[in-house]
Design an enzyme around this catalytic site. Structure first.
Site, short mmCIF file in Angstrom:
data_model
loop_
_atom_site.label_atom_id
_atom_site.label_comp_id
_atom_site.label_asym_id
_atom_site.label_seq_id
_atom_site.Cartn_x
_atom_site.Cartn_y
_atom_site.Cartn_z
N GLY A 52 0.82 -1.20 0.00
CA GLY A 52 0.00 0.00 0.00
C GLY A 52 0.85 1.26 0.00
N VAL A 107 1.34 3.61 2.31
CA VAL A 107 2.15 3.73 3.52
C VAL A 107 3.06 2.52 3.68
CG1 VAL A 107 2.07 3.89 6.04
CG2 VAL A 107 0.46 5.21 4.66
N ASP A 144 -3.58 -11.74 4.34
CA ASP A 144 -4.91 -11.22 4.04
C ASP A 144 -5.66 -11.06 5.36
OD1 ASP A 144 -7.49 -10.68 3.26
OD2 ASP A 144 -7.52 -12.16 1.65
N ALA A 161 -5.53 -2.25 5.57
CA ALA A 161 -6.85 -1.79 6.01
C ALA A 161 -7.85 -1.89 4.88
CB ALA A 161 -6.77 -0.34 6.50
N THR A 197 -10.11 0.36 2.95
CA THR A 197 -10.11 1.81 2.78
C THR A 197 -11.12 2.32 1.76
OG1 THR A 197 -8.31 1.62 1.16
CG2 THR A 197 -7.69 2.00 3.46
N ASP A 231 -8.85 10.25 10.53
CA ASP A 231 -9.66 11.39 10.95
C ASP A 231 -11.15 11.07 10.93
OD1 ASP A 231 -8.92 11.33 8.07
OD2 ASP A 231 -10.42 12.91 7.90
N TYR A 246 -16.95 3.18 7.50
CA TYR A 246 -15.49 3.15 7.51
C TYR A 246 -14.96 3.71 8.83
CZ TYR A 246 -10.70 4.65 6.55
OH TYR A 246 -9.35 4.88 6.64
#
Length: 306
Positions: free
Chosen positions: A10, A12, A35, A59, A61, A101, A124
């Site tokens: 990903g 990050v 996974d 995650a 997302t 956030d 989410y």
């Protein structure tokens, strides 16, 4: 030190492969190897490696899709995270996890502190909050980093989308009543590594390393300094891109500001995603640069591709 990285491909996770490698033996797992929707296999993976540090950059997302895939979102963002926390507790590992956030409702007038009340408005956000809560309840040593508006040269993001649209369209409309801080995956990865290094160093110097590690455990806001609306962000990207020679059919001042109501989405977004990162800066003696710094770098790195 042995580190187990999940979500290695990903935005990050890709940067974490670079930043964590100098800390010790790094086992980097992409979705094929780890996974998070397969809990039994995930448990076996941790049992096999018994790492000193688990870094979870994986995650669910798909923010809008989560409104329809509730079980899948909670499976990956909550149940799997809770399992990792229990495994971290079992092996006395340090768990690093990334949150969002979206755990806030966005109604606060100023920047959010870690101590502010959470009130997610989307599936989410609720699934990510549940993951946070399961980590805290487990009692494992942990760092939970809440971040926002993540971007990188790898993968899709808002800045890249603006570049493409500016080259294709004569008009562009962008939401102007949502505010946050664009945060680079580079910055997130580097800060993660720095925090782990400092905890490790102090633990080695302390007569009570476990107690010291536990004092660092908690939730931290990890975002670039400053704030901007999506509309202002788009204008900045286009203006900077034009100065670097990118093709654009419109000028930055021609980007039209619209409201969230004029651009409805299945999942609710926080109007205010600005988070105060002073706790992180103070605890780990870290300076977080303004968001423009890394956006400039992104555009300079992308320029040969366009």
């Amino acid at each position: 030190m042995k580190l187990l990285l999940l979500g290695a491909n990903g935005q990050v996770g890709w940067e974490l492969q670079r930043s964590l490698a100098p800390l010790g033996e790094l086992i980097a797992c992409d979705r094929k190897l780890a996974d998070l929707s397969q809990l039994q296999a995930l448990s076996a993976l941790v049992d096999k490696h018994q790492p000193d540090v688990i870094v979870n950059a994986a995650a669910y997302t798909a923010v809008d899709q989560a409104e329809q895939e509730v079980e899948q979102a909670f499976l990956i963002n909550a149940e799997a995270v809770g399992l990792l926390a229990e495994k971290a507790r079992q092996y006395d590992s340090f768990l690093v996890h990334y949150s969002t956030d979206y755990v806030f409702d966005g109604e606060k007038s100023g920047a959010y502190l870690e101590s502010d009340a959470v009130n997610p408005q989307s599936i989410y956000g609720k699934s990510k909050l549940k993951g946070e809560q399961l980590i805290t309840a487990s009692g494992c040593k942990h760092l939970i980093f809440r971040t926002s508006w993540v971007f990188a040269t790898r993968g899709n993001n808002f800045a890249k989308t603006m570049l493409k649209l500016a080259a294709q369209r004569d008009t562009l409309q962008v939401v102007a009543d949502q505010f946050g801080a664009p945060t680079s995956a580079d910055l997130i990865a580097d800060v993660t590594s720095l925090c782990l290094q400092r905890i490790l160093t102090l633990s080695q110097q302390s007569m009570m390393p476990d107690e010291l590690s536990e004092t660092f455990s908690g939730i931290y806001h990890l975002v670039a300094a400053g704030e901007v609306s999506w509309h202002q962000y788009a204008q900045y990207v286009i203006e900077k891109a034009i100065s670097l020679g990118f093709e654009s059919r419109i000028q930055s001042q021609a980007v039209q500001a619209i409201s969230t109501a004029e651009f409805p989405r299945p999942a609710s977004r926080p109007a205010n995603s600005v988070m105060n990162a002073s706790k992180l800066s103070r605890t780990f003696d870290i300076h977080l640069p303004d968001w423009q710094c890394y956006v400039d770098r992104l555009l300079e790195e992308l320029s040969p591709q366009f």
